[in-house]
Design an enzyme around this catalytic site. Structure first.
Site, mmCIF file in Angstrom:
data_model
loop_
_atom_site.group_PDB
_atom_site.id
_atom_site.type_symbol
_atom_site.label_atom_id
_atom_site.label_comp_id
_atom_site.label_asym_id
_atom_site.label_seq_id
_atom_site.Cartn_x
_atom_site.Cartn_y
_atom_site.Cartn_z
ATOM 1 N N SER A 90 24.221 18.521 43.262
ATOM 2 C CA SER A 90 25.505 18.382 42.563
ATOM 3 C C SER A 90 26.071 19.777 42.363
ATOM 4 O O SER A 90 25.323 20.767 42.374
ATOM 5 C CB SER A 90 25.254 17.742 41.192
ATOM 6 O OG SER A 90 26.383 17.883 40.355
ATOM 7 N N TYR A 92 20.933 16.388 32.989
ATOM 8 C CA TYR A 92 21.461 16.310 34.357
ATOM 9 C C TYR A 92 21.520 17.698 34.996
ATOM 10 O O TYR A 92 21.077 17.903 36.128
ATOM 11 C CB TYR A 92 22.846 15.663 34.305
ATOM 12 C CG TYR A 92 23.455 15.333 35.646
ATOM 13 C CD1 TYR A 92 23.195 14.108 36.266
ATOM 14 C CD2 TYR A 92 24.303 16.230 36.293
ATOM 15 C CE1 TYR A 92 23.775 13.789 37.492
ATOM 16 C CE2 TYR A 92 24.884 15.921 37.515
ATOM 17 C CZ TYR A 92 24.616 14.695 38.106
ATOM 18 O OH TYR A 92 25.187 14.387 39.321
#
Ligand code: NAD
Length: 261
Positions: free
Chosen positions: A143, A156
Site C-alpha cells: 500500500s 495497517y
C-alpha cells in the site's frame, strides 16, 4: 508471455484487488486458486466465471489468513491439485480506523495476522516448491501506507511497512533461484475495503462522506482519481513476465503520485 503452464494462488481474491489480480493472471493463461470470504454463491460465480471466461482451471480455498495451519493446508492443496504454486500473491487485507489509545486489541492482532503474518506463512509453505522448479513470482499487495503514514491507521501502517521489509528480505534470499519478490503499493483504489472505512473516518474526524472522499482519500492523490483494480492487476501480470525477471525487492507505487509528495 503466456502463463499457461503456471498456477497462481491469490489470497483475498473473492473481492476487490485480489479478484482483479486473479483475473489478470487467468487472462494470461494461469490456473488460479482463489481465497477469501464471502457469500458461497458469489464466490462460486466468480470461480466458474474465471474458468469460462479465460479457459483456465480455478479452485477456491476458504482458508482463514489468521490461521497458520489453514494457510499451510491451502498451499499443500494447491500443489496437490495443480502440481505447483508458481505465482503467490499475498493480497488479503483488512483495515480498521481508530486512535491508538482506543484501538481494540483484537483488531491490532487481526490486522497484523492478515495483512502481514499471513504472507510469511504462505511464503514459508510455497518457497520450497518454487525452489524445486527454479522459477517463482511472489507479489505482495502492500500500500502507499507501506511508504508513508496516515493518522488513525496504526495497525495497517505498521503491517504494510512490515510487508515492504519482508518483501526485500525474501527478494535477497531468493534472488539466485529465479524467484522474484516485489510489492505493489496502491494508493486509494475504489473497493469494498475503501468504501467500508468511510463511516469510521467520518466518525474519527467528524466529516461528511463527501468530505472524507475529497479531503481525506483523494486529497492524498495528486491525480484526484481513484486507482482501478484492473490497473493493479495489469502490473501484477507484468511482474510475472520474463521482461520483469530483473525486478526484485521493489516496492512499486500505483498511487496517482501520492508518495511522490
Ligand atoms: P477487499 O475488502 O475488497 O478484499 C479483501 C479480501 O481479503 C477479500 O477477498 C476478503 O474476503 C479477504 N480476507 C479478509 N480477511 C481474510 C481472512 N482472514 N482470510 C482470508 N481472506 C480474507 O479489499 P481490497 O481493497 O481489494 O484490498 C486488497 C488488498 O489491497 C489489501 O491487502 C489492502 O490492504 C490492499 N490495498 C487496498 C487499497 C485500496 O484502496 N482498496 C489500497 C492499498 C492497498
Amino acid at each position: 508471455m503466456s502463463l499457461q503452464s503456471k498456477t497462481a494462488l491469490v489470497t483475498g481474491s473473492t473481492s476487490g484487488i485480489g479478484l482483479a489480480i486473479a483475473k489478470a493472471l487467468a487472462g494470461a493463461g494461469a490456473n488460479v486458486v482463489l481465497n477469501g470470504f464471502g457469500k458461497p454463491d458469489a464466490i462460486e460465480a466468480a470461480r466458474a466465471g474465471i474458468e469460462s471466461e479465460f479457459g483456465v482451471k480455478a479452485h477456491y480455498s476458504g482458508a482463514d489468513m489468521t490461521k497458520p495451519e489453514e494457510i499451510a493446508a491451502m498451499v499443500a492443496e494447491a500443489e496437490r491439485a495443480f502440481g505447483a504454486v508458481d505465482i503467490l500473491v499475498n493480497n488479503a487485507g483488512i483495515q480498521f480506523v481508530s486512535a491508538i489509545e482506543e484501538f481494540p486489541l483484537e483488531k491490532w492482532d487481526q490486522i497484523i495476522a492478515i495483512n502481514l503474518s499471513s504472507a510469511f506463512h504462505t511464503m514459508r509453505a510455497a518457497i520450497p516448491g518454487m525452489k524445486t522448479k527454479g522459477w517463482g513470482r511472489i507479489i505482495n499487495t502492500a500500500s502507499a501506507h507501506s511508504l508513508v503514514a496516515s493518522p488513525y491507521k496504526s495497525a495497517y501502517v505498521a503491517a504494510k511497512h512490515g510487508i515492504a521489509g519482508l518483501t526485500k528480505t525474501a527478494a535477497l534470499e531468493l534472488a539466485a533461484h529465479k524467484i522474484t519478490v516485489n510489492c505493489i503499493s496502491p494508493g486509494y483504489v475504489w473497493t469494498p475495503l475503501v468504501e467500508a472505512q468511510i463511516p469510521d473516518t467520518m466518525k474519527a474526524r467528524g466529516l461528511t462522506k463527501e468530505q472524507v472522499i475529497d479531503e481525506v482519500l483523494l486529497k492524498a492523490q495528486p491525480t484526484k482519481e481513484f486507482v482501478t483494480v484492473e490497473q493493479v492487476g495489469a502490473l501484477a501480470a507484468f511482474l510475472c513476465t520474463d521482461a520483469a525477471s530483473q525486478i526484485t525487492g521493489a516496492n512499486l507505487p500505483v498511487d496517482g503520485g501520492w508518495t511522490a509528495q
